[in-house]
Write an enzyme that holds these catalytic residues in place. Structure first.
Site, PDB file in Angstrom:
ATOM      1  N   TYR A 148       0.766  -1.204  -0.080  1.00  0.00           N
ATOM      2  CA  TYR A 148      -0.183   0.149  -0.084  1.00  0.00           C
ATOM      3  C   TYR A 148       0.838   1.253  -0.268  1.00  0.00           C
ATOM      4  O   TYR A 148       1.320   1.753   0.932  1.00  0.00           O
ATOM      5  CB  TYR A 148      -1.127  -0.059   1.548  1.00  0.00           C
ATOM      6  CG  TYR A 148      -1.795  -1.075   1.584  1.00  0.00           C
ATOM      7  CD1 TYR A 148      -2.368  -2.398   0.491  1.00  0.00           C
ATOM      8  CD2 TYR A 148      -2.254  -1.049   2.838  1.00  0.00           C
ATOM      9  CE1 TYR A 148      -3.284  -2.850   0.911  1.00  0.00           C
ATOM     10  CE2 TYR A 148      -3.418  -2.566   3.165  1.00  0.00           C
ATOM     11  CZ  TYR A 148      -3.562  -2.907   1.396  1.00  0.00           C
ATOM     12  OH  TYR A 148      -4.726  -4.529   2.259  1.00  0.00           O
ATOM     13  N   SER A 149       0.870   2.108  -0.685  1.00  0.00           N
ATOM     14  CA  SER A 149       0.051   2.221  -1.931  1.00  0.00           C
ATOM     15  C   SER A 149       0.890   2.326  -3.235  1.00  0.00           C
ATOM     16  O   SER A 149       0.733   3.679  -4.070  1.00  0.00           O
ATOM     17  CB  SER A 149      -1.385   3.143  -2.065  1.00  0.00           C
ATOM     18  OG  SER A 149      -1.763   2.947  -0.606  1.00  0.00           O
TER      19      SER A 149
END
Length: 321
Positions: A53-54
């Site tokens: 992420y991300s």
């Protein structure tokens, strides 16, 4: 607040798991801190993130969410209050799915550095490369558990067959066992009930569903094609704008009006009423969204509510699945 025990561990978590995918994506560092502070202030303690992420923001490998969480825990000096879950194995734009021992050894140290901590409470196999032998992955976990870097392990996007094989390998070779399962499960996506729930029951896995609100569709804010422009995630819910999706929203409206709450809160309360579920994973980008999460464990759906929701959401030819 009543806590849930994860599997056969000593980890006790509150019944909502805050999703960290928005930190460093749709929320900047300051905004993320506000959400995290409010979550902890309400007595919740379980946060979910992943090393990937991300990565889709810039394609440079991810880590934004872990970095923000690490800064927040260091500034607040609250590491001992938090049950931190993160994940390994997913594609990051730099490398493909990878559950090899070599990759896990490297990735866990990178996650620990970003999180500014010595240990991870719950470490997930995020995605399975389906090539690495399951015993190799588990051997890697055994070594990092012995080193004190990880306390317990869990599984996310593994096939039922690979989960079963992992438990067979754990028994045969004395390797660590998965303690939790993170599947795709919500009122719109109920395949879990026939495919993964039997495994969760067989192996004593505590279940933490992701996409609990179907990328926001179950909040009720997407009811037409025009509504899809309301957020960066709007395009991902277009597939739910059909008769079934709208029927579920209608049922959610009925139940939420009855209890003077929101469709999102009802959706999460429905998950909490299901067997094997420990805490739904849901992200929040505002205080009002957090409020819907906080209210879910307090909402007791009655038999009439559950029947209405089941009728609207049950798979074809399945009654009250």
């Amino acid at each position: 607040m009543k806590k849930i025990k994860i599997g056969q561990t000593d980890l006790q978590v509150a019944p909502i798991n805050l999703g960290g995918n928005v930190f460093g994506w749709t929320l900047n560092e300051k905004e993320s801190f506000h959400i995290l502070d409010a979550f902890i202030d309400q007595g919740f303690n379980f946060i979910d993130t992943a090393d990937m992420y991300s990565y889709w923001v810039d394609g440079k490998g991810g880590g934004q969410s872990e970095t923000i969480l690490g800064k927040w825990m260091k500034e607040r000096k609250n590491r001992e209050q938090v049950i931190m879950a993160t994940k390994v194995g997913g594609e990051t734009g730099i490398h493909p799915k990878d559950t090899s021992k070599k990759h896990i050894f490297k990735a866990v140290d990178q996650s620990l550095t970003r999180l500014q901590t010595d240990y991870i409470d719950l470490y997930y196999t995020h995605f399975d490369d389906e090539v690495t032998p399951v015993e190799e992955t588990l051997e890697a976990y055994q070594e990092i558990i012995r080193a004190g870097k990880v306390r317990y392990i869990a599984a996310s996007n593994l096939s039922p067959e690979r989960i079963h094989d992992s438990f067979q390998a754990s028994e045969k070779y004395g390797l660590p066992k998965y303690q939790a399962l993170q599947p795709h499960y919500n009122l719109l996506e109920r395949d879990f009930e026939s495919t993964y729930r039997p495994l969760a029951e067989q192996y004593g896995l505590t279940v933490f569903p992701y996409w609990s609100l179907a990328s926001g569709f179950l909040t009720g804010k997407y009811r037409s094609e025009a509504d899809l422009e309301k957020s960066p995630r709007g395009g991902s819910v277009k597939k739910y704008l059909n008769d079934k999706g709208l029927a579920i929203l209608e049922a959610l409206d009925t139940v939420s009006n009855k209890h003077q709450t929101t469709p999102a809160t009802v959706s999460l309360a429905w998950l909490l009423s299901q067997p094997t579920i420990g805490a739904p994973i849901a992200s929040a980008t505002s205080q009002s969204q957090l409020k819907t999460l906080f209210e879910a464990p307090l909402l007791n759906l009655d038999a009439e509510d559950l029947e209405l929701l089941d009728k609207a959401s049950s798979p074809v030819n399945t009654i009250n699945s």
